[in-house]
Write a protein that holds these residues in place. Structure first.
Motif, PDB file in Angstrom:
ATOM      1  N   MET A   1     -16.829 -54.967 -12.819  1.00  0.00           N
ATOM      2  CA  MET A   1     -16.920 -53.523 -13.059  1.00  0.00           C
ATOM      3  C   MET A   1     -18.283 -53.013 -12.621  1.00  0.00           C
ATOM      4  O   MET A   1     -19.314 -53.615 -12.896  1.00  0.00           O
ATOM      5  CB  MET A   1     -16.721 -53.226 -14.546  1.00  0.00           C
ATOM      6  CG  MET A   1     -16.705 -51.755 -14.892  1.00  0.00           C
ATOM      7  SD  MET A   1     -16.496 -51.469 -16.672  1.00  0.00           S
ATOM      8  CE  MET A   1     -18.061 -52.059 -17.304  1.00  0.00           C
ATOM      9  N   ASN A   2     -18.290 -51.885 -11.925  1.00  0.00           N
ATOM     10  CA  ASN A   2     -19.536 -51.248 -11.532  1.00  0.00           C
ATOM     11  C   ASN A   2     -20.258 -50.729 -12.771  1.00  0.00           C
ATOM     12  O   ASN A   2     -19.710 -49.944 -13.537  1.00  0.00           O
ATOM     13  CB  ASN A   2     -19.216 -50.078 -10.578  1.00  0.00           C
ATOM     14  CG  ASN A   2     -20.476 -49.398 -10.070  1.00  0.00           C
ATOM     15  OD1 ASN A   2     -21.587 -49.834 -10.347  1.00  0.00           O
ATOM     16  ND2 ASN A   2     -20.289 -48.329  -9.323  1.00  0.00           N
ATOM     17  N   GLN A   3     -21.484 -51.152 -12.996  1.00  0.00           N
ATOM     18  CA  GLN A   3     -22.229 -50.766 -14.187  1.00  0.00           C
ATOM     19  C   GLN A   3     -23.055 -49.498 -13.991  1.00  0.00           C
ATOM     20  O   GLN A   3     -23.730 -49.051 -14.908  1.00  0.00           O
ATOM     21  CB  GLN A   3     -23.151 -51.911 -14.611  1.00  0.00           C
ATOM     22  CG  GLN A   3     -22.404 -53.167 -15.032  1.00  0.00           C
ATOM     23  CD  GLN A   3     -21.536 -52.940 -16.259  1.00  0.00           C
ATOM     24  OE1 GLN A   3     -21.931 -52.271 -17.199  1.00  0.00           O
ATOM     25  NE2 GLN A   3     -20.322 -53.479 -16.233  1.00  0.00           N
ATOM     26  N   LEU A   4     -23.018 -48.908 -12.788  1.00  0.00           N
ATOM     27  CA  LEU A   4     -23.798 -47.705 -12.518  1.00  0.00           C
ATOM     28  C   LEU A   4     -22.892 -46.478 -12.504  1.00  0.00           C
ATOM     29  O   LEU A   4     -21.760 -46.527 -12.026  1.00  0.00           O
ATOM     30  CB  LEU A   4     -24.513 -47.822 -11.170  1.00  0.00           C
ATOM     31  CG  LEU A   4     -25.589 -48.905 -11.054  1.00  0.00           C
ATOM     32  CD1 LEU A   4     -26.180 -48.909  -9.652  1.00  0.00           C
ATOM     33  CD2 LEU A   4     -26.679 -48.703 -12.093  1.00  0.00           C
ATOM     34  N   LEU A   5     -23.413 -45.376 -13.031  1.00  0.00           N
ATOM     35  CA  LEU A   5     -22.704 -44.099 -12.975  1.00  0.00           C
ATOM     36  C   LEU A   5     -23.103 -43.367 -11.703  1.00  0.00           C
ATOM     37  O   LEU A   5     -24.194 -43.610 -11.153  1.00  0.00           O
ATOM     38  CB  LEU A   5     -23.068 -43.250 -14.194  1.00  0.00           C
ATOM     39  CG  LEU A   5     -22.579 -43.777 -15.555  1.00  0.00           C
ATOM     40  CD1 LEU A   5     -23.238 -43.013 -16.689  1.00  0.00           C
ATOM     41  CD2 LEU A   5     -21.068 -43.683 -15.655  1.00  0.00           C
ATOM     42  N   PRO A   6     -22.266 -42.460 -11.193  1.00  0.00           N
ATOM     43  CA  PRO A   6     -22.636 -41.673 -10.003  1.00  0.00           C
ATOM     44  C   PRO A   6     -23.951 -40.935 -10.225  1.00  0.00           C
ATOM     45  O   PRO A   6     -24.269 -40.520 -11.344  1.00  0.00           O
ATOM     46  CB  PRO A   6     -21.458 -40.693  -9.869  1.00  0.00           C
ATOM     47  CG  PRO A   6     -20.314 -41.361 -10.561  1.00  0.00           C
ATOM     48  CD  PRO A   6     -20.917 -42.138 -11.694  1.00  0.00           C
ATOM     49  N   LYS A   7     -24.728 -40.754  -9.162  1.00  0.00           N
ATOM     50  CA  LYS A   7     -26.078 -40.184  -9.300  1.00  0.00           C
ATOM     51  C   LYS A   7     -26.080 -38.759  -9.827  1.00  0.00           C
ATOM     52  O   LYS A   7     -27.064 -38.305 -10.417  1.00  0.00           O
ATOM     53  CB  LYS A   7     -26.834 -40.263  -7.970  1.00  0.00           C
ATOM     54  CG  LYS A   7     -26.202 -39.539  -6.801  1.00  0.00           C
ATOM     55  CD  LYS A   7     -27.013 -39.754  -5.538  1.00  0.00           C
ATOM     56  CE  LYS A   7     -26.364 -39.157  -4.297  1.00  0.00           C
ATOM     57  NZ  LYS A   7     -26.303 -37.714  -4.288  1.00  0.00           N
ATOM     58  N   ASP A   8     -24.982 -38.022  -9.626  1.00  0.00           N
ATOM     59  CA  ASP A   8     -24.908 -36.656 -10.120  1.00  0.00           C
ATOM     60  C   ASP A   8     -24.098 -36.554 -11.418  1.00  0.00           C
ATOM     61  O   ASP A   8     -23.688 -35.473 -11.820  1.00  0.00           O
ATOM     62  CB  ASP A   8     -24.300 -35.733  -9.062  1.00  0.00           C
ATOM     63  CG  ASP A   8     -22.914 -36.189  -8.609  1.00  0.00           C
ATOM     64  OD1 ASP A   8     -22.510 -37.314  -8.966  1.00  0.00           O
ATOM     65  OD2 ASP A   8     -22.242 -35.414  -7.896  1.00  0.00           O
ATOM     66  N   LYS A 470     -30.490 -43.900 -25.077  1.00  0.00           N
ATOM     67  CA  LYS A 470     -31.575 -43.737 -24.115  1.00  0.00           C
ATOM     68  C   LYS A 470     -31.589 -44.881 -23.098  1.00  0.00           C
ATOM     69  O   LYS A 470     -31.685 -44.654 -21.878  1.00  0.00           O
ATOM     70  CB  LYS A 470     -32.904 -43.681 -24.873  1.00  0.00           C
ATOM     71  CG  LYS A 470     -34.146 -43.630 -23.988  1.00  0.00           C
ATOM     72  CD  LYS A 470     -35.414 -43.620 -24.846  1.00  0.00           C
ATOM     73  CE  LYS A 470     -36.665 -43.632 -23.975  1.00  0.00           C
ATOM     74  NZ  LYS A 470     -37.899 -43.606 -24.824  1.00  0.00           N
ATOM     75  N   ASN A 471     -31.483 -46.100 -23.589  1.00  0.00           N
ATOM     76  CA  ASN A 471     -31.502 -47.264 -22.685  1.00  0.00           C
ATOM     77  C   ASN A 471     -30.251 -47.314 -21.806  1.00  0.00           C
ATOM     78  O   ASN A 471     -30.331 -47.679 -20.630  1.00  0.00           O
ATOM     79  CB  ASN A 471     -31.612 -48.556 -23.509  1.00  0.00           C
ATOM     80  CG  ASN A 471     -32.980 -48.699 -24.158  1.00  0.00           C
ATOM     81  OD1 ASN A 471     -33.973 -48.169 -23.664  1.00  0.00           O
ATOM     82  ND2 ASN A 471     -33.032 -49.396 -25.290  1.00  0.00           N
ATOM     83  N   PHE A 472     -29.117 -46.930 -22.387  1.00  0.00           N
ATOM     84  CA  PHE A 472     -27.894 -46.919 -21.588  1.00  0.00           C
ATOM     85  C   PHE A 472     -28.018 -45.952 -20.425  1.00  0.00           C
ATOM     86  O   PHE A 472     -27.711 -46.294 -19.272  1.00  0.00           O
ATOM     87  CB  PHE A 472     -26.682 -46.543 -22.437  1.00  0.00           C
ATOM     88  CG  PHE A 472     -25.437 -46.373 -21.611  1.00  0.00           C
ATOM     89  CD1 PHE A 472     -24.643 -47.475 -21.296  1.00  0.00           C
ATOM     90  CD2 PHE A 472     -25.075 -45.136 -21.086  1.00  0.00           C
ATOM     91  CE1 PHE A 472     -23.510 -47.331 -20.502  1.00  0.00           C
ATOM     92  CE2 PHE A 472     -23.947 -44.983 -20.286  1.00  0.00           C
ATOM     93  CZ  PHE A 472     -23.165 -46.089 -19.993  1.00  0.00           C
ATOM     94  N   ILE A 473     -28.472 -44.729 -20.707  1.00  0.00           N
ATOM     95  CA  ILE A 473     -28.595 -43.736 -19.639  1.00  0.00           C
ATOM     96  C   ILE A 473     -29.581 -44.206 -18.575  1.00  0.00           C
ATOM     97  O   ILE A 473     -29.317 -44.105 -17.374  1.00  0.00           O
ATOM     98  CB  ILE A 473     -29.024 -42.376 -20.221  1.00  0.00           C
ATOM     99  CG1 ILE A 473     -27.927 -41.799 -21.130  1.00  0.00           C
ATOM    100  CG2 ILE A 473     -29.338 -41.378 -19.104  1.00  0.00           C
ATOM    101  CD1 ILE A 473     -28.334 -40.543 -21.886  1.00  0.00           C
ATOM    102  N   SER A 474     -30.702 -44.747 -19.022  1.00  0.00           N
ATOM    103  CA  SER A 474     -31.720 -45.213 -18.075  1.00  0.00           C
ATOM    104  C   SER A 474     -31.167 -46.300 -17.159  1.00  0.00           C
ATOM    105  O   SER A 474     -31.376 -46.285 -15.935  1.00  0.00           O
ATOM    106  CB  SER A 474     -32.929 -45.732 -18.845  1.00  0.00           C
ATOM    107  OG  SER A 474     -33.894 -46.281 -17.971  1.00  0.00           O
TER     108      SER A 474
END
Length: 478
Positions: A1-8, A470-474
C-alpha cells in the motif's frame, strides 16, 4: 500500500459554527435554531427535535447557561489560539461553517451585521497566514430561528430567495479567501431530523412526509443556484454536496436481505444523485408514488438541477449498520442520524455507534464508482468520555487506534483508484455535542477545559492523539 497521500490532499479537521463559536451576546448575532437546544440527559439518547412551544420559550429565554450551543467553546474569542494549534498539527485544511444568523440575525435583513462580517474575515485571514485551506459550509444544522417560526423553515419556498441572498453575500465577501464550498451539511438530515435540517416544526405541519421532501427539493434548488453563482464569481470555485453515508450491509446472503439492502441503498443515495447527477433516481420516484408524495416542481427547476451539479461529493462516515427483509427480531443500534440493525461482528462506542473502518473504503469506492467525481471525507471521528489524569494529560489511545485504522482504509481506497480529495476529522477540538448539547462527549485532538454546565477555564491542551495526528500528517505528506 502506498503510504503517501497526494501532495494537494486536504487533510485536517472540521467543526460547525453552532458547536464552537459562542459569542452570542454583544456581537449582533441573532438566535439560530441550534441556540434553542438545552442540555439533554445522555441516557435518554439526546434529541434533535423541539415542540413549537419549546422553540418560542427558547427565543424568549435569555438565561444562556441553559443552552450550551450559545456558548460553544468560545471559538469566537479563541480562534487565533485554536488555528495556531491546528497549524502545529500540520493541517492543510479546516472545514468550518458560517452562522447565517451572525451575518443576518433574522435572515430577512437588508443589510448585514458588520461585526459578524469582520469576524469571519479575520478568521479567514488567520487561516491564510498559516496556509490552511478553508472548506466552508453555508448551512450546518442551523438557520435564523426567526425563519423557522415565521415560515416553518424550508417548508416555505420563500426560503430559497432568502438563502440565496445570504449565500451570494458570503461568496462575494470572502471570494479572495475561499474557493471550496459546501452548501448544506448532511442535507439528508431534513428527512431524519427536520427541525435541525430544515427548521421544520413537525406539529405545525399537516403532512410531515410530504413537507420534508418538498423542503428538501427547495434546498436542492438553493444548492443549484449557489453553485451557478459561485462558478460565475470565480470559475475556479469548487462547490460540493455533503450527505450522511448511511452504509448498510445485508444481514445475510439470503436473496431477500440482499434485495432489501439494494433498495434501501438506492433510496438513501438519492440526495447525492440529485446534486451530483441532476436527477431524482428511479427508486425515490417509486417511493414517492407508493407514499403519495407529490412534489411541487417546475420544468425550469428540474433543468436548473441538471445544469448545475456539484464539483465533488462530500460525506460523513462514522459507523455502519445492517439491514434485513424480516426485521422482527433484529437488535437495534444508533449510527449518526439513523437507528438500524446491529452488526454482531463490530465493536461499539459508549454511544452505541459501531466501529467499522473497512466501511470507509467501501463508501469511498461506492461514491466514486457512482459519480466519477472527487470524493471528500468531510466528517469521521470518535466521541468518547475523555478524562484528564492527575497531571492533566488525556491518554486517548482508543482515538489514535480509530483514526489510524480509518486512514489506513482511506489509503487503500486511493490505491483502488479512487480520487479522494481530502479528509477532515470531525471535532478536531472538543466541542458541544450536536444531539445532546453535552461537552463530555469529546472528539477532539485538543482538550477544552469545560464541563456540561459550562464550568471551566476553557484552557486548550493537547491529548496524546494531537502528536499522533501531527506525525501522521508529516509522514504522509512528505
Amino acid at each position: 500500500m502506498n503510504q503517501l497521500l497526494p501532495k494537494d490532499f486536504l487533510i485536517g479537521g472540521s467543526f460547525s459554527a453552532n458547536q464552537v463559536e459562542g459569542g452570542l451576546r454583544g456581537t449582533g448575532k441573532g438566535l439560530s435554531t441550534a441556540d434553542c437546544f438545552k442540555l439533554t440527559d445522555r441516557s435518554k439518547g439526546g434529541s434533535f427535535e423541539l415542540s413549537y412551544q419549546e422553540v418560542l420559550d427558547a427565543v424568549k429565554d435569555t438565561q444562556d447557561q441553559k443552552y450550551p450551543k450559545r456558548r460553544g467553546i468560545e471559538f469566537y474569542t479563541h480562534y487565533k489560539e485554536d488555528i495556531r494549534l491546528f497549524s502545529e498539527m500540520g493541517f492543510k485544511a479546516l472545514r468550518l461553517s458560517i452562522s447565517w444568523s451572525r451575518l443576518f440575525p433574522t435572515g430577512e435583513e437588508e443589510t448585514q451585521n458588520e461585526q459578524g462580517v469582520d469576524f469571519y474575515l479575520k478568521l479567514f485571514q488567520e487561516l491564510k497566514k498559516y496556509d490552511i485551506t478553508p472548506i466552508v459550509t453555508l448551512s450546518h444544522f442551523e438557520m435564523p430561528v426567526h425563519l423557522a417560526v415565521k415560515y416553518n423553515g424550508w417548508a416555505d419556498k420563500q426560503l430559497i430567495a432568502l438563502f440565496t441572498k445570504y449565500a451570494r453575500f458570503v461568496i462575494d465577501t470572502y471570494k479572495d479567501y475561499v474557493t471550496h464550498w459546501i452548501v448544506f451539511n448532511e442535507i439528508d438530515a431534513t428527512i431524519h431530523i427536520p427541525f435541525v435540517g430544515a427548521g421544520i416544526i413537525p406539529e405545525r405541519t399537516e403532512n410531515l412526509e410530504q413537507t420534508k421532501y418538498q423542503a428538501l427539493h427547495h434546498q436542492f434548488i438553493a444548492t443549484a443556484q449557489t453553485i451557478k453563482y459561485a462558478h460565475e464569481v470565480n470559475p475556479q470555485s469548487k462547490v460540493g454536496c455533503m450527505a450522511t453515508k448511511n452504509l448498510k450491509y445485508p444481514a445475510t446472503c439470503k436473496p431477500e436481505d440482499c434485495m432489501q439492502f439494494f433498495n434501501e441503498t438506492e433510496i438513501d443515495t438519492f440526495v447525492t444523485d440529485v446534486q451530483a447527477l441532476g436527477e431524482y433516481n428511479y427508486a425515490i420516484k417509486q417511493y414517492f408514488k407508493n407514499k403519495g408524495i407529490k412534489l411541487d416542481t417546475t420544468e425550469e427547476e428540474l433543468q436548473l438541477l441538471r445544469d448545475h451539479t456539484v464539483d465533488y461529493v462530500g460525506f460523513s462516515y462514522y459507523a455502519s449498520l445492517v439491514t434485513s427483509f424480516d426485521k422482527t427480531n433484529a437488535d437495534k443500534t444508533n449510527a449518526n442520524l439513523l437507528v438500524g440493525e446491529k452488526n454482531p461482528y463490530l465493536e461499539v462506542t459508549p454511544w452505541g455507534w459501531q466501529i467499522d473502518p473497512s466501511g470507509l473504503r467501501y463508501s469511498l469506492n461506492f461514491f466514486y464508482a457512482r459519480y466519477g467525481l472527487p470524493v471528500f471525507v468531510a466528517e469521521n471521528g470518535m466521541g468518547m468520555l475523555d478524562q484528564e489524569d492527575e497531571t492533566g494529560q488525556v491518554h486517548d489511545d482508543y482515538r489514535i487506534d480509530f483514526v489510524s485504522k480509518h486512514l489506513e482504509q482511506l489509503m487503500k481506497a486511493i490505491d483502488d483508484g479512487v480520487d479522494v480529495m481530502g479528509y477532515t476529522y470531525w471535532g478536531c477540538i472538543d466541542c458541544i455535542s450536536a444531539s445532546t448539547s453535552e461537552m463530555s462527549k469529546r472528539y477532539g485532538f485538543i482538550y477544552v477545559d469545560q464541563d456540561d454546565q459550562g464550568n471551566g477555564t476553557l484552557k486548550r491542551s493537547k491529548k496524546d492523539s494531537f502528536d499522533w495526528y501531527k506525525n501522521f500528517i508529516s509522514n504522509a505528506m512528505s
